[in-house]
Scaffold this motif. Structure first.
Motif, PDB file in Angstrom:
ATOM      1  N   VAL A  46       5.534  12.466  -5.045  1.00  0.00           N
ATOM      2  CA  VAL A  46       4.600  11.467  -4.533  1.00  0.00           C
ATOM      3  C   VAL A  46       5.303  10.690  -3.434  1.00  0.00           C
ATOM      4  CG1 VAL A  46       3.376   9.333  -5.094  1.00  0.00           C
ATOM      5  CG2 VAL A  46       3.399  11.213  -6.721  1.00  0.00           C
ATOM      6  N   ILE A  74       5.998   7.419  -1.577  1.00  0.00           N
ATOM      7  CA  ILE A  74       5.885   5.966  -1.745  1.00  0.00           C
ATOM      8  C   ILE A  74       6.326   5.324  -0.434  1.00  0.00           C
ATOM      9  CG2 ILE A  74       6.562   3.960  -3.102  1.00  0.00           C
ATOM     10  CD1 ILE A  74       7.235   5.809  -5.408  1.00  0.00           C
ATOM     11  N   PHE A 131       0.797   4.855  -1.949  1.00  0.00           N
ATOM     12  CA  PHE A 131       1.149   6.111  -2.608  1.00  0.00           C
ATOM     13  C   PHE A 131       0.280   7.236  -2.041  1.00  0.00           C
ATOM     14  CE2 PHE A 131       2.444   2.769  -5.391  1.00  0.00           C
ATOM     15  CZ  PHE A 131       3.541   3.253  -6.087  1.00  0.00           C
TER      16      PHE A 131
END
Length: 423
Positions: free
Chosen positions: A189, A191, A123
């Protein structure tokens, strides 16, 4: 022996024990240290195991008391697989499919089915990164079986799961690590390099194992995404799919399990004589597996504490023998004044038990302190159970009495005339 005499002997024995500690600091310290180490080990491990027990029970209860799990392969501690069909026949089991999940959800006995794939991922938010943090891909309605609450924002919907929307719910630990004091909602975010929009923050109190098939402990940084987003955006493989099945409240669990078993066997064309090529596990079964796994900790706890208590017990014998020798004349005077063998024996046993109980109190305080630190700074929800406190004090007192019996018996058998002549 009246109550007043009994109370006097106890208080006198305790007072003499403290006098012995002051006069023989090194010997007393070694005795107390041995007992303290044994009790410390017991309390620390008992606190960890007690906390984990409660956490696991909480995790399993979150799915509901009658819920059960469907896996591609059995879950067992006894399995030893060397890669052959003999030792691991489940290798050829077909994966659980979404079609099977849908058919199970349509059974009249079943209230809901949640599909899940557990994994880990990297992440990134701006300059903050988390490597190999937990990532769970769920179908909609996962909160009903995974527990906890959305404390900020919202969960993803059925439509968002169906379309594979790139949205993510992160737990509060991940929010703290990636965003510090800023608001994570509506921010993106990465990933594994793919941007996902944060729509909610999840909090699961006291979870240690998370969902039984989850990839990460509940108190570690973790994220939840729609199952279809995992498949389409991150390449999740359905071979790792597992299901949590929740029967209707009026349906007995065994009846629901029979219905699911019959459906899966029919879907897979299994003959009556052919064993299941899937596994169904209940919460009771998961708890039994967990208890088997953590049973080794109980053995280690008993072994280590026994060594510490043995060291303390030997110290009790040594210091009490010296105490008897040094107080031979005093024992003679007491016997000459009418003290019985029983009174002398009782006094020395109380003195021995006092020494070991002091060690137990030190071990108990240190063990509880370590448990507090473990609970605060690690994912293990350690907490000292009341029974551990009672057991620690009780065992230490018994240790003092058992190992103090020999010197106490020697003191009680002293001849008063010879004792009075002792220089």
């Amino acid at each position: 022996m009246g109550f007043s005499s009994w109370l006097f002997n106890i208080t006198e024995g305790i007072g003499i024990a403290f006098s012995a500690i002051r006069e023989n600091k090194v010997r007393a310290a070694l005795t107390i240290l041995g007992v303290a180490v044994g009790v410390f080990v017991v309390v620390t491990l008992a606190a960890a195991v007690h906390g984990i027990n409660e956490s696991v029970a909480h995790d399993l209860e979150s799915a509901g008391p009658t819920s059960f799990y469907v896996y591609r392969r059995p879950v067992s501690l006894a399995q030893i697989c060397d890669g052959t069909d003999e030792t691991c026949p489940w290798r050829r089991n077909p994966p659980i499919t979404l079609t099977e999940a849908n058919k199970i959800s349509n059974l009249p006995e079943i209230q809901a089915v949640t599909s899940h794939i557990g994994a880990s991922a990297n992440f990134k938010y701006k300059d903050k990164e988390l490597d190999n943090a937990g990532l769970d891909a769920f179908s909609s309605g996962w909160l009903d079986v995974d527990g906890g609450d959305i404390v900020q924002g919202r969960d993803f919907t059925y439509a968002e799961n169906t379309t594979g929307a790139r949205i993510v719910v992160i737990n509060d630990k991940m929010a703290e690590r990636l965003f510090k004091d800023s608001d994570p909602l509506d921010k993106y975010v990465e990933i594994n390099g793919v941007p996902f929009k944060v729509i909610g923050i999840h909090h699961n109190v006291g979870s240690f194992l998370g969902k039984p098939s989850s990839s990460s402990a509940g108190n570690d940084p973790k994220a939840m995404i729609p199952l279809e987003a995992g498949r389409r955006q991150l390449g999740f493989v359905l071979r790792r799919l597992d299901l949590t099945v929740k029967p209707h409240t009026w349906v007995p669990r065994d009846q629901a399990i029979d219905a699911v078993t019959a459906l899966l066997r029919g879907q897979r064309g299994l003959k009556p004589s052919t064993p299941d090529n899937f596994a169904i596990l209940t919460s009771d079964g998961l708890m039994a597996i967990y208890n088997g796994f953590f049973g080794v900790f109980f053995i280690i706890m008993i072994a280590l504490s026994a060594v510490g208590l043995m060291v303390g017990g030997v110290g009790v014998i040594a210091i009490m023998m010296i105490s008897v020798t040094e107080r031979t004349r005093e024992i003679g005077v007491r016997k000459a004044l009418g003290a019985t063998r029983k009174t002398i024996l009782w006094q020395f046993l109380v003195e021995a038990a006092t020494l070991t109980c002091i060690g137990a109190m030190i071990g108990l305080i240190c063990g509880s302190g370590v448990a507090f630190l473990v609970n605060k700074f690690t994912p293990v929800p350690a907490s000292t159970p009341p029974m551990a406190i009672v057991a620690a004090l009780g065992v230490s007192a018994v240790t003092g009495i058992v190992f103090g019996m020999l010197p106490a018996a020697r003191a009680s058998r002293l001849d008063p005339v010879e004792a009075l002549r002792y220089e």
